[in-house]
Design an enzyme around this catalytic site. Structure first.
Site, PDB file in Angstrom:
ATOM      1  N   THR B 517       0.470  -1.069  -0.245  1.00 48.82           N
ATOM      2  CA  THR B 517      -0.341  -0.187   0.340  1.00 48.82           C
ATOM      3  C   THR B 517       0.688   1.596   0.052  1.00 48.82           C
ATOM      4  OG1 THR B 517      -2.134  -1.396   1.104  1.00 48.82           O
ATOM      5  CG2 THR B 517      -1.771   0.707   0.563  1.00 48.82           C
ATOM      6  N   HIS B 518       1.918   1.445  -1.032  1.00 50.06           N
ATOM      7  CA  HIS B 518       2.555   2.320  -1.375  1.00 50.06           C
ATOM      8  C   HIS B 518       2.825   3.155  -2.518  1.00 50.06           C
ATOM      9  CE1 HIS B 518       5.314   0.688   2.320  1.00 50.06           C
ATOM     10  NE2 HIS B 518       4.496   0.712   2.333  1.00 50.06           N
ATOM     11  N   ASN B 519       0.865   3.303  -2.593  1.00 50.46           N
ATOM     12  CA  ASN B 519       0.791   3.986  -4.061  1.00 50.46           C
ATOM     13  C   ASN B 519       1.071   5.798  -3.477  1.00 50.46           C
ATOM     14  OD1 ASN B 519      -1.632   2.414  -3.001  1.00 50.46           O
ATOM     15  ND2 ASN B 519      -1.388   1.982  -4.509  1.00 50.46           N
TER      16      ASN B 519
END
Lengths: 256, 591
Positions: B517-519
């Site tokens: 979840t590192h957009n």
């Protein structure tokens, strides 16, 4: 890995005792189907009288009949055969139905998840490429229903009978065919998608908290030595470094 | 028809780490602040408590704290020639949807990104020449320096109770820390967590190979702690339920038990949960924003909330989506390279190996979010020469566990059957006796990786879904190959009974399974309006009273988790608003 220690006593502990020796020839599905010949009025009565009649015929050996919220008779027979094949009884665990995996899956499909909770269900519907993920216009419950029907259709075409009536070798053949996508469904349902859902839910039924109907007696957790919802490992990190932790899993209901 | 409400000084969209920090700082500075959060209010006492929080099915598999994709999602594709289709349920990444946002369910890994990222183009051009950077790699300098951010990193680390060991205090290398980190003024607020066996074994092997292992800095309080604001933390219990879960012990630094309750103590602050913001409103000449419209998702009622300042503090993807829906700034066009909103979407990559040690008990259920050891020898170590390997970027390698629960984590050696007695035997044998070494790798910006609005699909509010176009490039494949080799060499040196080797990924990015979840990117910060959306204070070049905060401001993605600079930049922006903007409203940087 040695045989898991005895589970904590709880209300479902009794089940494994009277199911281990069970090999019922009695076909509950056909009995129930027979009972509905009289029509709709008889159908409602059939569900009520079935367990009692079943016990009358096989008083000691029959497994406690599972009550299903989603599966119909064919589907129940399929899922029971499937989970008992995938999780056979041995010295590590009881068989899949005694772990409650069939019940877990039934409840999941009958509930919000099965009805498509959190699933984006707007069209247009396109096949896409595998990297785009799930693209079928089906809720998990609908996918399951169509998948079981397609698998049974394949089994009848190939072996002349439905999955639950196949022998061990044939069942294994079918599962290999599903998991490797060597089987193609005539209905057009993509076999990989069905297998993915099937496999994931069997795993969930084995390893999720027992409050959801599977992992009965926490046998899935005992199998691997997972302690469940125990929360306080601050001192254990050093105390059990490199050593086995006591295999006495605790579930949500045990602490509630 | 929407109801127009009374104007406030500041409206904040989204109340996670960034919104919480800004809410507290600005409300305490005397500004009237309203926060609109799409999710519900939940608390540690009532919602993240024992035993119910320890439910892998509910929180990991069924995404209880995450964005509901039935209501709003994205469409996805790998390149502009494909037709994008909806991400019909969550998979590759998990935006939060609750008061506290993803700050509730993160693991706590808190890194300081350095000038290696902030001056990325300058660094590579200076060392390797302009031609080393591929033509379609749209990396650019960020317009900010590590020195400017250092005090804000420190502030965030103290707020969030980061446990770690400094490797470089004021230029002096510290034993046991990360020798490659940029100089910090002070030691971490808390000492590192107790290492678990897997991280110790990894550290030993890495050290023997000549690398420099150190404990991963993480917002998991290694002992009871009171932060500078007075927020109280319990000691981490190594419960093994960190990632995806709220923390029952209040040991994981989270906005819902730090900055948000402090903001709520101020009479200047009001939280409106269950409020879905649909648009940022502009004035007639488009030079300023005037507020936002939102829907109360409990009854469908629509409101307009006028405000002097608008702060977009939603999840990184949703901030970009709101900018596009609101028509602020020119949308990016990959064909011409013109436009900026949606540009430079980046993700992360990785590789991992599983090591099986017969008879060795790792107890994978005892861990904290940060109970890993890490090496940065191929990461922020500029001494590592990328030249021969021909890639831009970096990766870090870690060994240990973080949330190894049994529905999702049941390691077995390659070739093990998927069901039946042999499957059960292998599952029973290896669950406790395996460990993992993995790499997390950067992704450089690329001309064809971007966001825009989808032409076909709509959300529950009738608005176009965000469209994400993304794939890994040759640059990332080369880096992945290097990482896999390093991992496998370390793994083999540990002599495991069996080894599932790391393999570099070369397939297209897929929307399943979970990856990270590192957009990042989409409304990037920079030095000029022609190639960025925001200036160095995260202020819109187009509308000076609009600030956009979050990982969406990163012009590219590093190998590190993003929350360190996300938190630091939120404090940095709060200071800029309090000390500069309010005194003289207007552009803080002249275009």
């Amino acid at each position: 890995m040695t045989k898991p220690e005895s589970p904590r006593q709880d209300s479902v502990g009794k089940e494994s005792a009277h199911t281990e020796s069970a090999s019922p020839e009695f076909d509950r599905r056909n009995f129930l189907k027979g009972a509905v010949v009289g029509g709709a009025a008889a159908a409602s009565g059939a569900a009520a009288i079935a367990p009692e009649s079943a016990q009358a015929q096989q008083p000691a050996a029959a497994p406690e009949p599972a009550g299903y919220a989603f599966f119909n008779l064919d589907e129940a027979a399929f899922i029971e055969a499937l989970v008992d094949h995938m999780v056979p009884a041995d010295d590590l665990t009881p068989k899949g139905t005694d772990v409650g995996i069939n019940i877990y899956i039934d409840r999941a499909l009958a509930g919000a998840w099965g009805k498509g909770d959190r699933l984006y269900m707007q069209g247009p519907w396109k096949k896409g490429v595998p990297s785009q993920g799930y693209q079928l216009p089906l809720t998990p419950a609908q996918l399951y229903r169509a998948g079981i029907e397609a698998t049974n259709a394949h089994c009848r075409k190939t072996y002349g009978k439905s999955f639950d009536r196949l022998d061990e070798t044939q069942r294994e053949e079918v599962l290999v065919g599903l998991s490797s996508a060597k089987i193609n469904f005539d209905s057009g349902l993509p076999v990989r998608v069905f297998w993915g859902a099937l496999y994931q839910t069997v795993i969930e039924g084995m390893f999720s908290d027992p409050i959801y109907g599977g992992n009965r007696n926490k046998v899935g957790w005992q199998l691997i030595g997972f302690p469940g919802v125990i929360a306080v490992h601050r001192d254990h990190v050093a105390q059990y470094r490199g050593k086995p932790f006591p295999n006495k899993p605790v579930g949500i209901a045990d602490m509630s | 028809m929407s109801t127009k409400l009374k104007e406030v000084d500041v409206v904040i969209v989204g109340l996670g780490w960034t919104g919480g920090i800004l809410a507290k700082e600005l409300a305490e500075a005397g500004m009237k602040v309203v926060a609109l959060e799409r999710g519900a209010a939940r608390s540690s006492e009532n919602d993240y408590s024992l035993p119910n929080i320890r439910d892998e099915l509910r929180y990991v598999v069924r995404h209880d704290l995450m964005q509901n994709t039935a209501r709003d999602t994205l469409t996805v594709r790998n390149n502009p020639t494909q037709e994008a289709l909806p991400m019909r349920r969550l998979g590759s990444f998990l935006p939060g949807e609750v008061v506290g946002g993803s700050g509730v369910h993160w693991s706590g890994h808190t890194w300081r990104w350095t000038d290696m990222e902030f001056k990325v183009r300058s660094n590579y051009e200076e060392r390797y020449g302009k031609k080393f950077i591929p033509d379609d790699m749209t990396i650019q300098d960020w317009g900010i320096s590590y020195a400017e951010l250092e005090p804000y990193y420190d502030k965030f680390e103290r707020t969030a109770a980061v446990s770690g060991k400094a490797g470089n205090i004021a230029g002096k290398i510290q034993e046991g820390g990360n020798p490659f980190e940029a100089a910090r003024a002070k030691e971490y607020p808390l000492p590192p967590l107790t290492p678990i066996l897997a991280s110790e074994m990894f550290s030993n092997a890495a050290r023997n190979a000549g690398y420099h292992p150190f404990p991963r800095p993480s917002a998991n309080a290694s002992q009871a702690y009171t932060n500078p604001d007075g927020s109280q933390f319990g000691a981490c219990q190594y419960c093994g339920y960190c990632q995806r879960f709220g923390c029952e012990a209040n040991a994981k630094g989270s906005p819902h038990m730090t900055v948000i309750p402090l903001a709520m103590r101020s009479p200047n602050f009001e939280l409106r949960a269950n409020s879905w913001v649909t648009k940022v409103l502009k004035d007639s000449d488009g030079k300023k924003v005037t507020g936002v419209t939102y829907t109360n998702v409990l009854n469908g009622e629509e409101f307009e909330q006028p405000a002097n300042i608008v702060l977009l503090c939603a999840y990184a993807i949703n901030n970009v989506h709101l900018m596009l829906l609101s028509g602020i700034g020119q949308p990016y066009d990959p064909a011409s390279g013109a436009g900026v909103v949606g540009k430079n979407y980046c993700y992360q990559t990785g590789a991992s190996a599983t090591l099986f040690f017969e008879g060795k008990y790792f107890n994978p259920f005892m861990n904290a979010g940060g109970s890993n050891a890490t090496i940065d020898d191929f990461n922020i170590n500029w001494g590592f020469d990328r030249g021969p390997h021909n890639f831009v970027g970096a990766y870090n390698v870690g060994g240990g566990f973080n949330t190894a629960l049994p529905i999702g984590y049941r390691p077995v050696p390659s070739g093990t059957p998927q069901w039946g007695k042999a499957w059960k035997q292998a599952t029973a044998k290896w669950y406790q006796t395996a460990m993992v070494i993995n790499a997390s790798g950067s992704v450089m910006a690329n001309r064809n990786n971007y966001y825009d609005l989808d032409p076909t699909y709509r959300n529950a509010f009738g608005q176009p879904l965000m469209r994400m176009t993304f794939d890994y490039q040759t640059n990332e494949h080369r880096m992945g190959t290097h990482a896999a080799n390093v991992i496998n060499d370390i793994a083999k040196s540990m002599n495991p009974t069996k080894l599932n080797q790391a393999v570099a990924r070369t397939n297209p990015w897929t929307v399943v399974p979970y990856q990270s979840t590192h957009n990042t990117g989409g409304t990037i910060m920079g030095t000029k309006p022609s190639d960025s959306v925001l200036n160095k204070y995260l202020q819109s070049w187009d509308c000076h009273n609009l600030f956009v905060v979050g990982a969406n401001v990163f012009p590219h993605n590093s190998s590190y988790n993003p929350t360190g600079p996300v938190g630091a930049l939120a404090y940095w922006t709060a200071d800029a608003i309090k000390n500069k903007y309010v005194k003289n409203p207007g552009p803080l940087v002249q275009a």
